[in-house]
Design a protein around this motif. Structure first.
Motif, mmCIF file in Angstrom:
data_model
loop_
_atom_site.group_PDB
_atom_site.id
_atom_site.type_symbol
_atom_site.label_atom_id
_atom_site.label_comp_id
_atom_site.label_asym_id
_atom_site.label_seq_id
_atom_site.Cartn_x
_atom_site.Cartn_y
_atom_site.Cartn_z
ATOM 1 N N LEU A 436 -2.197 -18.620 -26.336
ATOM 2 C CA LEU A 436 -1.362 -18.072 -25.264
ATOM 3 C C LEU A 436 -1.473 -16.554 -25.203
ATOM 4 C CD1 LEU A 436 2.462 -18.036 -26.088
ATOM 5 C CD2 LEU A 436 0.708 -17.942 -27.820
ATOM 6 N N ASP A 437 -1.841 -15.900 -26.314
ATOM 7 C CA ASP A 437 -2.019 -14.453 -26.299
ATOM 8 C C ASP A 437 -3.457 -14.044 -26.014
ATOM 9 O OD1 ASP A 437 0.613 -13.790 -26.777
ATOM 10 O OD2 ASP A 437 0.391 -13.847 -28.947
ATOM 11 N N ASP A 438 -4.354 -15.031 -25.931
ATOM 12 C CA ASP A 438 -5.750 -14.743 -25.631
ATOM 13 C C ASP A 438 -6.103 -15.070 -24.196
ATOM 14 O OD1 ASP A 438 -6.108 -14.059 -28.303
ATOM 15 O OD2 ASP A 438 -6.591 -16.125 -28.869
ATOM 16 N N ARG A 439 -5.126 -15.592 -23.441
ATOM 17 C CA ARG A 439 -5.395 -15.936 -22.053
ATOM 18 C C ARG A 439 -5.649 -14.675 -21.240
ATOM 19 N NH1 ARG A 439 -0.267 -20.030 -21.173
ATOM 20 N NH2 ARG A 439 -1.007 -21.750 -22.472
ATOM 21 N N PRO A 440 -6.361 -14.803 -20.130
ATOM 22 C CA PRO A 440 -6.529 -13.636 -19.248
ATOM 23 C C PRO A 440 -5.179 -13.129 -18.787
ATOM 24 C CG PRO A 440 -8.004 -15.432 -18.618
ATOM 25 C CD PRO A 440 -7.052 -15.993 -19.640
ATOM 26 N N GLU A 441 -5.138 -11.851 -18.500
ATOM 27 C CA GLU A 441 -3.898 -11.265 -18.004
ATOM 28 C C GLU A 441 -3.439 -11.993 -16.739
ATOM 29 O OE1 GLU A 441 -1.682 -8.674 -19.031
ATOM 30 O OE2 GLU A 441 -2.732 -9.533 -20.724
ATOM 31 N N PRO A 442 -2.136 -12.280 -16.637
ATOM 32 C CA PRO A 442 -1.635 -12.937 -15.426
ATOM 33 C C PRO A 442 -2.029 -12.166 -14.174
ATOM 34 C CG PRO A 442 0.081 -12.795 -17.099
ATOM 35 C CD PRO A 442 -1.076 -11.980 -17.592
ATOM 36 N N ASP A 443 -2.394 -12.887 -13.146
ATOM 37 C CA ASP A 443 -2.749 -12.266 -11.875
ATOM 38 C C ASP A 443 -1.474 -11.826 -11.183
ATOM 39 O OD1 ASP A 443 -3.754 -11.444 -9.480
ATOM 40 O OD2 ASP A 443 -4.302 -13.446 -8.774
ATOM 41 N N THR A 444 -1.226 -10.524 -11.214
ATOM 42 C CA THR A 444 0.034 -10.022 -10.660
ATOM 43 C C THR A 444 -0.092 -9.636 -9.186
ATOM 44 O OG1 THR A 444 -0.509 -7.810 -11.492
ATOM 45 C CG2 THR A 444 0.867 -9.206 -12.884
ATOM 46 N N SER A 445 -1.226 -9.980 -8.584
ATOM 47 C CA SER A 445 -1.324 -9.748 -7.147
ATOM 48 C C SER A 445 -0.427 -10.746 -6.427
ATOM 49 C CB SER A 445 -2.770 -9.908 -6.676
ATOM 50 O OG SER A 445 -3.216 -11.220 -6.927
ATOM 51 N N TYR A 446 -0.039 -10.424 -5.217
ATOM 52 C CA TYR A 446 0.873 -11.291 -4.479
ATOM 53 C C TYR A 446 0.112 -12.457 -3.880
ATOM 54 C CZ TYR A 446 4.087 -7.582 -5.274
ATOM 55 O OH TYR A 446 4.871 -6.650 -5.890
ATOM 56 N N SER A 447 0.772 -13.596 -3.837
ATOM 57 C CA SER A 447 0.085 -14.814 -3.452
ATOM 58 C C SER A 447 -0.298 -14.830 -1.979
ATOM 59 C CB SER A 447 0.988 -16.017 -3.739
ATOM 60 O OG SER A 447 2.192 -15.913 -3.007
ATOM 61 N N SER A 448 0.303 -13.963 -1.189
ATOM 62 C CA SER A 448 0.018 -13.984 0.241
ATOM 63 C C SER A 448 -1.250 -13.196 0.570
ATOM 64 C CB SER A 448 1.213 -13.413 1.012
ATOM 65 O OG SER A 448 1.612 -12.181 0.456
ATOM 66 N N SER A 449 -1.251 -11.913 0.293
ATOM 67 C CA SER A 449 -2.404 -11.085 0.629
ATOM 68 C C SER A 449 -2.243 -9.727 -0.014
ATOM 69 C CB SER A 449 -2.518 -10.927 2.154
ATOM 70 O OG SER A 449 -3.503 -9.968 2.477
ATOM 71 N N ASP A 450 -3.376 -9.104 -0.317
ATOM 72 C CA ASP A 450 -3.342 -7.741 -0.846
ATOM 73 C C ASP A 450 -3.434 -6.706 0.268
ATOM 74 O OD1 ASP A 450 -2.996 -8.245 -3.472
ATOM 75 O OD2 ASP A 450 -5.087 -8.041 -4.062
ATOM 76 N N ASP A 451 -3.575 -7.150 1.498
ATOM 77 C CA ASP A 451 -3.832 -6.198 2.571
ATOM 78 C C ASP A 451 -2.717 -5.183 2.732
ATOM 79 O OD1 ASP A 451 -6.261 -7.217 3.106
ATOM 80 O OD2 ASP A 451 -5.740 -8.221 4.978
ATOM 81 N N TRP A 452 -1.492 -5.598 2.499
ATOM 82 C CA TRP A 452 -0.373 -4.674 2.681
ATOM 83 C C TRP A 452 -0.453 -3.506 1.706
ATOM 84 C CZ3 TRP A 452 3.300 -3.571 -1.074
ATOM 85 C CH2 TRP A 452 3.260 -4.380 -2.205
ATOM 86 N N ARG A 453 -1.108 -3.728 0.539
ATOM 87 C CA ARG A 453 -1.246 -2.640 -0.425
ATOM 88 C C ARG A 453 -2.518 -1.826 -0.179
ATOM 89 N NH1 ARG A 453 -0.162 -5.074 -6.339
ATOM 90 N NH2 ARG A 453 -1.678 -6.626 -5.681
ATOM 91 N N ASN A 454 -3.550 -2.494 0.371
ATOM 92 C CA ASN A 454 -4.826 -1.816 0.560
ATOM 93 C C ASN A 454 -4.878 -1.021 1.857
ATOM 94 O OD1 ASN A 454 -5.678 -2.968 -1.825
ATOM 95 N ND2 ASN A 454 -6.561 -4.765 -0.823
ATOM 96 N N LYS A 455 -3.943 -1.268 2.745
ATOM 97 C CA LYS A 455 -3.900 -0.533 4.002
ATOM 98 C C LYS A 455 -2.684 0.385 4.024
ATOM 99 C CE LYS A 455 -6.177 -4.216 6.629
ATOM 100 N NZ LYS A 455 -6.059 -5.163 7.759
ATOM 101 N N ASN A 456 -2.774 1.423 4.818
ATOM 102 C CA ASN A 456 -1.664 2.350 4.952
ATOM 103 C C ASN A 456 -0.719 1.811 6.029
ATOM 104 O OD1 ASN A 456 0.099 4.465 5.052
ATOM 105 N ND2 ASN A 456 -1.463 6.052 5.260
#
Length: 612
Positions: A436-456
């Motif tokens: 459980l401590d060797d798993r990849p880091e949890p994907d903390t991106s939002y499940s909907s879309s990253d566009d709101w963060r990548n765009k102004n």
């Protein structure tokens, strides 16, 4: 014109004693310790601490507890450093490695692990009241900031500086969550800052002169003046317009309205400094000021935090003063907090109510640890290395009940129950193993879309915001549904679950903080905890055929080996001869089901729930 603070006699004496104890060497004259420390340096520094503990213990007429055996040390180190019991394989690995430095090697390994990040995050999440839902915006960026600061071993003074000088929106700088957490309550934020980082409770002085300490109401307002100008709310007009239009249009699908609402919540906050004079309250009643009078920033102790030119903000001056090695409280408080984490109680108790003239249980030791923190340049990981390598830490736990009205002189750590997170993470380890401590880091991106963060988004028109929301709606449209708050909310570390856990969850029932107050977790027992252990779903998860524990038992070559797997997996030690006799009798009487009964029985022992 600032008035001068007056030093108390006790304060002058404490300063004199510390000056003599440290050899009258100023912070500028002392050489910082190069890091990482070698194991030889760690051992030497640990011996200095042991000597000071021994001196205080002898003066109090006490004596050290005996040293712990390796199996007790192993389980204690895992629980204290990575927040979970060791897995069966980890017990086996430690047992095989009997080198001269096997304990020091283990401490180094654990402090560098992802498990340490998880465990220390739980502590700071409780202290900083980090939540997944941050005033209806996603608190995941704030959570990620805390975790990443621990992961990269950011010096504590820099960590605090980043919190106090943060600005922008959450997705730009997660540290702004520190101010958003107290949105609209700047005076409370001042009180929390001083309590957490300076170990001083001045909250009472917000309304009147402190009844139990020296702080006046005016002094509280002078401290608050440094951050009173911080503003946390600033929405985006186009986002607000797009949401209002969609919400008032019955033909707009609800998932699009929800996506716009989520955008509105997320863009409702922006931390920035806006100079705004603080004034004494309208009902101010003391002779040193008048109601409505403007107050200039002034520190409650130590040197004045003066703004150095027009390019430095009041917050920057405040953060520089607060985190300075010359500040009489900052290094002491974090040293005391980390000592309390290792031993169950700090040298000052409580850790956030240190007052002028109050002595630590062992004042020379407290002074020494304070200077060690400064010499290590606020490297918390190296400081913990030294503490965990002391013989004091590696002694048997004191089993007699300690009460806050008596001094504790550290013959060893206090016997204490696991935190809710430690119990949960130990169960998860039994279910899935140390992987459980060797798993990849949890994907903390939002499940909907990253566009709101990548765009102004702030430069968008209402129509463009609407188009973005439509795109987000295809993926769920709810920014709160990050990986930490949604899809992985199963058998994962407590730090990867929603913060805090929902009402009724195992963590909630076992005393996890609700994150409403500082350090608000509890280890108090309850009937629900007993019923959860006796009849809850956890043991069913552990007894499934594909569980880590069950798989290890199945691979055992004999009944004796199977018993060894169960005892070492749950309690970190081998079964005693008496336990083996009783367990064998149970197996002979009930067959395979007896193994399940033994697991259930051991999980309900005090030995499992307590850190020996």
């Amino acid at each position: 014109m600032h008035r001068w603070r007056t030093w108390t006699v006790a304060g002058l004496m404490a300063t004199f004693i510390m000056h003599v104890t440290l050899g009258a060497v100023s912070a500028e004259e002392r050489e910082p310790l190069e890091r990482p420390l070698s194991q030889e340096q760690v051992a030497e520094l640990a011996s200095e601490i042991d000597a000071l503990v021994e001196q205080g213990l002898e003066e109090a007429g006490g004596r050290f507890n005996p040293p712990v055996k390796d199996d007790v040390f192993l389980r204690r180190a895992y629980l204290d450093i990575v927040g979970r019991a060791p897995s069966y394989e980890e017990v086996q690995e430690f047992t095989r490695r009997r080198s001269r430095n096997h304990r020091a090697d283990l401490i180094d390994k654990l402090l560098e692990s992802e498990g340490h990040v998880s465990h220390l995050f739980n502590y700071w999440a409780d202290t900083l009241r980090a939540t997944s839902n941050l005033n209806r915006a996603s608190g995941q960026p704030y959570i990620d900031f805390i975790k990443q600061s621990i992961r990269e071993n950011k010096p504590f003074d820099q960590f605090v500086t980043d919190l106090l000088t943060s600005e922008g929106r959450l997705h730009e700088d997660g540290a702004v969550g520190y101010f958003i957490r107290d949105d609209g309550m700047p005076l409370d934020n001042t009180s929390n800052t001083v309590r957490i980082f300076l170990g001083t409770s001045i909250g009472c002085a917000q309304c009147h002169d402190h009844p139990f300490d020296q702080w006046s109401q005016r002094e509280f307002y002078e401290m608050a003046a440094y951050t009173f100008g911080v503003r946390t709310r600033e929405g985006v007009p186009a986002v607000n317009q797009a949401y209002n239009e969609a919400n008032n249009d019955d033909s707009t699908p609800r998932n699009i309205v929800n996506a716009l609402r989520s955008l509105q919540y997320q863009y409702n906050f922006r931390v920035r400094e806006n100079r705004n004079d603080i004034q004494l309250p309208h009902d101010y009643k003391y002779a040193d000021g008048r109601p409505g009078e403007s107050v200039e920033p002034f520190t409650i102790f130590g040197n004045l935090a003066e703004v150095e030119g027009p390019e430095q903000s009041a917050r920057e001056a405040y953060a520089k003063w607060l985190t300075s090695s010359e500040n009489p409280r900052f290094a002491k408080v974090i040293a005391n907090r980390l000592w309390a984490r290792a031993f169950g109680v700090g040298l000052h108790y409580p850790v956030d109510d240190i007052r002028d003239g109050t002595e630590a249980f062992n004042q020379p030791l407290m002074d020494h640890l304070t200077q060690l923190m400064i010499d290590l340049e606020f490297d918390m990981r190296q400081f913990q290395r030294v503490v965990y390598n002391t013989q004091t830490y590696q002694r048997e736990a004191s089993r007699s009940e300690w009460t806050p009205d008596e001094e504790y002189h550290f013959p060893g750590p206090l016997l204490r129950r696991m935190t809710a997170e430690q119990v949960w993470d130990s169960f998860v380890t039994l279910a899935v193993g140390h992987a459980l401590d060797d798993r990849p880091e949890p994907d903390t991106s939002y499940s909907s879309s990253d566009d709101w963060r990548n765009k102004n988004v702030e430069d968008m028109s209402p129509q463009e915001v609407r188009a973005l929301a439509e795109q987000m709606a295809q993926g769920g449209g709810n920014m709160m549904m990050s990986a930490g708050a949604g899809s992985r909310a199963g058998m994962v570390r407590a730090s990867d679950l929603p913060s805090p856990a929902p009402t009724g969850h195992f963590l909630w029932e076992f005393g996890q903080s609700d994150r409403q107050l500082i350090d608000n977790s509890t280890k108090n027992p309850s009937t629900i905890q007993v019923l959860t252990l006796l009849n809850g779903p956890i043991d069913n998860v552990l007894l499934r055929e594909n569980s880590y524990l069950r798989a290890n038992v199945a691979r055992a070559s004999s009944k004796t080996d199977a018993l060894g797997v169960i005892w070492q997996s749950i309690l970190g030690r081998r079964a005693s001869s008496t336990e083996r006799t009783l367990a064998t009798r149970e197996i002979d009487a009930n067959g395979d089901i007896a193994f399940d009964n033994l697991v259930w029985a051991l999980l309900n022992t005090r030995e499992f729930l307590f850190i020996q």
